[in-house]
Scaffold this motif. Structure first.
Motif, PDB file in Angstrom:
ATOM      1  N   GLY A 106       0.818  -1.217   0.000  1.00 30.49           N
ATOM      2  CA  GLY A 106       0.000   0.000   0.000  1.00 30.49           C
ATOM      3  C   GLY A 106       0.847   1.260   0.000  1.00 30.49           C
ATOM      4  O   GLY A 106       0.563   2.218  -0.732  1.00 30.49           O
ATOM      5  N   ALA A 107       1.916   1.276   0.815  1.00 27.86           N
ATOM      6  CA  ALA A 107       2.817   2.435   0.838  1.00 27.86           C
ATOM      7  C   ALA A 107       3.516   2.617  -0.501  1.00 27.86           C
ATOM      8  O   ALA A 107       3.663   3.740  -0.991  1.00 27.86           O
ATOM      9  N   PHE A 108       3.901   1.514  -1.126  1.00 24.05           N
ATOM     10  CA  PHE A 108       4.563   1.593  -2.435  1.00 24.05           C
ATOM     11  C   PHE A 108       3.623   2.181  -3.483  1.00 24.05           C
ATOM     12  O   PHE A 108       4.009   3.063  -4.259  1.00 24.05           O
ATOM     13  N   VAL A 109       2.382   1.715  -3.505  1.00 25.01           N
ATOM     14  CA  VAL A 109       1.411   2.232  -4.478  1.00 25.01           C
ATOM     15  C   VAL A 109       1.148   3.716  -4.229  1.00 25.01           C
ATOM     16  O   VAL A 109       1.137   4.526  -5.163  1.00 25.01           O
ATOM     17  N   ALA A 110       0.964   4.095  -2.958  1.00 27.09           N
ATOM     18  CA  ALA A 110       0.689   5.503  -2.641  1.00 27.09           C
ATOM     19  C   ALA A 110       1.857   6.394  -3.044  1.00 27.09           C
ATOM     20  O   ALA A 110       1.653   7.469  -3.639  1.00 27.09           O
ATOM     21  N   LEU A 111       3.074   5.976  -2.753  1.00 23.47           N
ATOM     22  CA  LEU A 111       4.238   6.783  -3.115  1.00 23.47           C
ATOM     23  C   LEU A 111       4.427   6.856  -4.627  1.00 23.47           C
ATOM     24  O   LEU A 111       4.773   7.912  -5.169  1.00 23.47           O
ATOM     25  N   THR A 112       4.202   5.751  -5.318  1.00 15.46           N
ATOM     26  CA  THR A 112       4.350   5.749  -6.777  1.00 15.46           C
ATOM     27  C   THR A 112       3.318   6.663  -7.433  1.00 15.46           C
ATOM     28  O   THR A 112       3.646   7.447  -8.330  1.00 15.46           O
TER      29      THR A 112
END
Length: 193
Positions: A106-112
């Motif tokens: 989830g953090a990866f998707v939000a940051l991307t």
């Protein structure tokens, strides 16, 4: 920032970035503390290469220096003090694997999404003549005395911890005057004198 780089620098950023992510994933995939330590070191060294490609030599040097020494100290302490041989016995490196994977994804998707959708400001400020000095003053500034005291305190803690964890020293092994012909070791072995 990638548009300001040469073709080789863009290639280096892409390759080293992928290597850094792969090594970071390996930290949680390998089954021992020692392997995880060296995978983390590989990830940080790849990040160092990315910093060099961005012409951030000072940050690259500091990152390489700090992470190499930190991981080496961690490996030495694992070899000396872990119950299993040098942290090489298989063990689980993650806790709550499903929950941490969901949070990480989830953090990866939000940051991307944030990286590609936010309209980043363009810097209008000219670069200073000595950016390394400006960075050092911005990081340390009025905190130099505190950092020096903390550094000495951490060093003293490492030495004290090592001394307290080691039950026998050279005076126990060779006598108070260090003149014993053979060491008084509870387990025979080692190098002949």
């Amino acid at each position: 920032m990638l548009t300001d780089l040469s073709a080789w620098a863009v290639t280096a950023v892409v390759v080293l970035g992928a290597l850094s992510v792969a090594a970071g994933i390996a930290v949680f995939v390998v089954d021992s503390m020692a392997r995880a330590t060296f995978a983390l070191l590989a990830s940080f060294l790849a990040v160092t290469g990315v910093l060099i490609a961005f012409d951030l030599d000072y940050l690259a040097f500091v990152t390489a220096l700090m992470m190499t020494i930190e991981m080496a100290i961690m490996a030495v302490f694992m070899i000396m003090f872990m119950m299993n041989p040098a942290g090489l016995m298989p063990m689980t490196m993650v806790h709550n694997a499903r929950g941490s994977a969901l949070v990480g994804a989830g953090a990866f998707v939000a940051l991307t999404v944030g990286i590609w959708t936010i309209d980043w400001p363009v810097g209008e400020v000219t670069r200073p003549a000595d950016s390394t000095r400006q960075l050092g003053e911005a990081i340390m500034g009025s905190h130099m005395l505190a950092m020096l005291v903390i550094g000495v305190g951490l060093f003293a803690t490492i030495i004290s911890g090592t001394l307290l964890a080691t039950a026998r020293g050279r005076y126990d092994r060779f006598g108070a005057d260090l003149r014993a012909a053979r060491p008084n070791d509870p387990v025979p072995g080692g190098l002949p004198r």
